[in-house]
Design an enzyme around this catalytic site. Structure first.
Site, PDB file in Angstrom:
ATOM      1  CB  SER A 135     -12.648  81.058 -18.212  1.00 13.65           C
ATOM      2  OG  SER A 135     -12.947  80.033 -17.297  1.00 13.65           O
ATOM      3  CE  LYS A 161     -10.502  77.753 -17.986  1.00 12.17           C
ATOM      4  NZ  LYS A 161      -9.183  78.128 -17.420  1.00 12.17           N
ATOM      5  CG  LEU A 162     -17.454  74.781 -22.462  1.00 16.92           C
ATOM      6  CD1 LEU A 162     -18.365  73.648 -22.936  1.00 16.92           C
ATOM      7  CD2 LEU A 162     -18.227  76.101 -22.406  1.00 16.92           C
ATOM      8  CE  LYS A 163     -12.949  77.742 -14.575  1.00 22.67           C
ATOM      9  NZ  LYS A 163     -11.615  77.326 -14.084  1.00 22.67           N
ATOM     10  CG  ASP A 189     -10.015  74.702 -15.720  1.00 19.41           C
ATOM     11  OD1 ASP A 189      -9.573  73.711 -15.090  1.00 19.41           O
ATOM     12  OD2 ASP A 189      -9.724  75.881 -15.422  1.00 19.41           O
ATOM     13  CG  ASN A 191     -10.822  74.774 -11.691  1.00 26.13           C
ATOM     14  OD1 ASN A 191     -11.693  75.224 -12.440  1.00 26.13           O
ATOM     15  ND2 ASN A 191      -9.656  75.374 -11.538  1.00 26.13           N
ATOM     16  CD  GLU A 214      -7.087  75.258 -17.196  1.00 20.48           C
ATOM     17  OE1 GLU A 214      -7.782  75.635 -18.169  1.00 20.48           O
ATOM     18  OE2 GLU A 214      -6.729  76.034 -16.292  1.00 20.48           O
ATOM     19  CG  ASP A 239      -4.573  76.261 -13.436  1.00 21.84           C
ATOM     20  OD1 ASP A 239      -3.688  76.809 -12.764  1.00 21.84           O
ATOM     21  OD2 ASP A 239      -5.725  76.747 -13.516  1.00 21.84           O
ATOM     22  CE  LYS A 263      -5.178  80.151 -13.661  1.00 24.77           C
ATOM     23  NZ  LYS A 263      -6.057  79.377 -12.750  1.00 24.77           N
ATOM     24  N   GLY A 291      -5.829  83.018 -16.125  1.00 21.63           N
ATOM     25  CA  GLY A 291      -6.317  84.225 -15.457  1.00 21.63           C
ATOM     26  C   GLY A 291      -6.923  83.868 -14.121  1.00 21.63           C
TER      27      GLY A 291
HETATM   28  O1  OSB Z   1      -8.754  77.444 -13.069  1.00 19.34           O
HETATM   29  O2  OSB Z   1      -8.303  78.807 -14.600  1.00 19.34           O
HETATM   30  C1  OSB Z   1      -8.824  78.581 -13.515  1.00 19.34           C
HETATM   31  C2  OSB Z   1     -10.642  81.711 -12.303  1.00 19.34           C
HETATM   32  C3  OSB Z   1     -10.356  81.668 -10.956  1.00 19.34           C
HETATM   33  C4  OSB Z   1      -9.631  80.616 -10.455  1.00 19.34           C
HETATM   34  C5  OSB Z   1      -9.174  79.606 -11.311  1.00 19.34           C
HETATM   35  C6  OSB Z   1      -9.449  79.658 -12.668  1.00 19.34           C
HETATM   36  C7  OSB Z   1     -10.223  80.707 -13.160  1.00 19.34           C
HETATM   37  C8  OSB Z   1     -10.648  80.811 -14.549  1.00 19.34           C
HETATM   38  C9  OSB Z   1     -11.008  82.188 -15.069  1.00 19.34           C
HETATM   39  O3  OSB Z   1     -10.794  79.871 -15.293  1.00 19.34           O
HETATM   40  C10 OSB Z   1      -9.914  82.795 -15.838  1.00 19.34           C
HETATM   41  C11 OSB Z   1     -10.144  84.270 -16.093  1.00 19.34           C
HETATM   42  O4  OSB Z   1     -10.935  84.597 -16.966  1.00 19.34           O
HETATM   43  O5  OSB Z   1      -9.535  85.108 -15.383  1.00 19.34           O
HETATM   44 MG    MG Z   2      -7.675  76.287 -14.468  1.00 20.76          MG
END
Ligand code: OSB
Ligand code: MG
Length: 368
Positions: A135, A161-163, A189, A191, A214, A239, A263, A291
């Site tokens: 990520s 995976k690109l935020k 992702d 969020n 995501e 998620d 998760k 994660g």
């Molecule tokens: O949305 O998946 C998520 C990390 C912290 C909180 C939310 C997320 C994430 C990650 C990192 O995307 C995942 C990892 O490498 O542990």
């Molecule tokens: Mg996520």
């Protein structure tokens, strides 16, 4: 099952690089660890709550508080027959799934260590190694992003995976595709950073052949995701919206997701995570293991879960070195894009005492 006591430890783990998402930037991971002690063994659980309630409503001080006041006293008073009884025992206390997950995991680890069985065997793993993705946080510039992605690809990660967030979505995706090609497994992702009014902008991701997008919309907006799924070609993955197997079944029925990020912390533990796997497998919905920047303790259990047959996409189960210069367990090291599934009893790893002592900021011992 007689539990002699439970220890709550706080550890401060500096990240190798700041991790920026649409909800904030993390530089040091403030983590609550739970240690359950029985006559035969001790077990560990890692609470994935973050320091502030921005990913979800949970946060680490609240998790410590609910464990100390309610969850651990209820566990110590009840003497449950085993870890499989812990979730029902804690069910009268609403919410706080990350706190419950950490406690159930610690009890399960103690039980499995005493019985000589691994998490992988207990959960139903069918592989001895799992393919890994990474990520990649939001960066200050496209060149910085391309450097980071290039480094991860060179290390062997099998999926990127690109935020994303408004203002950092189509251009970073286009840049990664142009530089590294169409064969890279790529997903994004958000969020929860978008609304349904952004459907047009999100549809601009369609040409880039992403594995999934995501959690584009609010945690509560399952119906909105169903609507969005009809407006974009990229498969929608949930998620934050999925807190249980029941949530997963409902979201699938509504057409809100074609993929689920599992998760264990978010859903109350590894046993509920396995039920989500089962629900999704029965409905032909792909799952992958998410994660929360875990240490080697949480990572060990995540890797075991990711070895179940329905986990058909690479997870956010990156190597220890992607997060921490020095992990609290023996580090997980990437081999040909994969991590090995621990085979020893319980989690199969334990904190290295000296390393744990270096990063521990507080500890409290709770007895009945
Ligand atoms: O949305 O998946 C998520 C990390 C912290 C909180 C939310 C997320 C994430 C990650 C990192 O995307 C995942 C990892 O490498 O542990
Ligand atoms: Mg996520």
């Amino acid at each position: 099952m007689k539990i002699a006591g439970v220890e709550l430890l706080r550890v401060a783990m500096p990240l190798v690089a700041p991790f920026r998402t649409s909800f904030g930037t993390e530089t040091t991971r403030d983590i609550l660890l739970v240690r359950a002690v029985t006559a035969d063994a001790e077990g560990w659980g890692e609470c994935v709550a973050m320091s502030s309630p921005r990913y979800s409503s949970e946060y680490v001080d609240a998790a410590a508080d609910v464990l100390r006041r309610f969850l651990v006293p209820a566990l110590l008073a009840a003497e449950p027959p085993g870890a499989h009884a812990v979730a029902d025992l804690l069910a009268p206390f609403k919410g706080h799934r990350m706190a419950k997950a950490a406690l159930e995991t610690a009890v399960l680890d103690a039980e499995l260590r005493a019985a000589g069985r691994s998490f992988a065997r207990e959960l139903g793993a069918v592989r001895d190694r799992v393919p890994c993705g990474v990520s990649v946080g939001i960066m200050d510039s496209i060149p910085a992003l391309l450097d980071a992605v290039g480094g991860y690809l060179a290390e062997g990660y099998l999926r990127i995976k690109l935020k994303i967030e408004p203002g950092w979505d189509v251009e970073p995706v286009r840049a990664v595709r142009e530089r590294y090609g169409d064969d890279v497994l790529l997903q994004v992702d958000a969020n929860t950073a978008y609304t349904l009014a952004d459907a047009g902008q999100l549809a601009r991701l369609d040409p880039f052949d992403l594995l999934l997008i995501e959690q584009p919309l609010d945690e509560d907006d399952v119906l909105g995701h169903a609507e969005l799924a009809r407006l974009v070609r990229t498969p929608v993955c949930l998620d934050e919206s999925i807190g249980s197997a029941r949530d997963a079944a409902a979201a699938i029925r509504l057409g809100a997701c074609r993929v689920v990020n599992v998760k264990p912390g978010r859903v109350g533990g590894y046993l509920e995570a396995r039920r989500i796997h089962d629900v999704c497998a029965a409905r032909g919905v792909a799952v992958w293991c998410g994660g929360m920047l875990e240490t080697g303790l949480g990572r060990a259990a995540n890797v075991a879960l990711a070895a179940l047959p329905g986990f058909t996409l690479p997870g956010d189960t990156s190597a220890s070195g992607r997060y921490y210069a020095a992990d609290i367990t023996e580090p997980f090291v990437l081999d040909d894009g994969h991590l090995p599934v621990p085979a020893l009893p319980g989690l199969g790893v334990a904190p290295l005492p000296g390393r744990l002592a270096e990063v521990t900021t507080a500890a409290e011992w709770l007895t009945g």
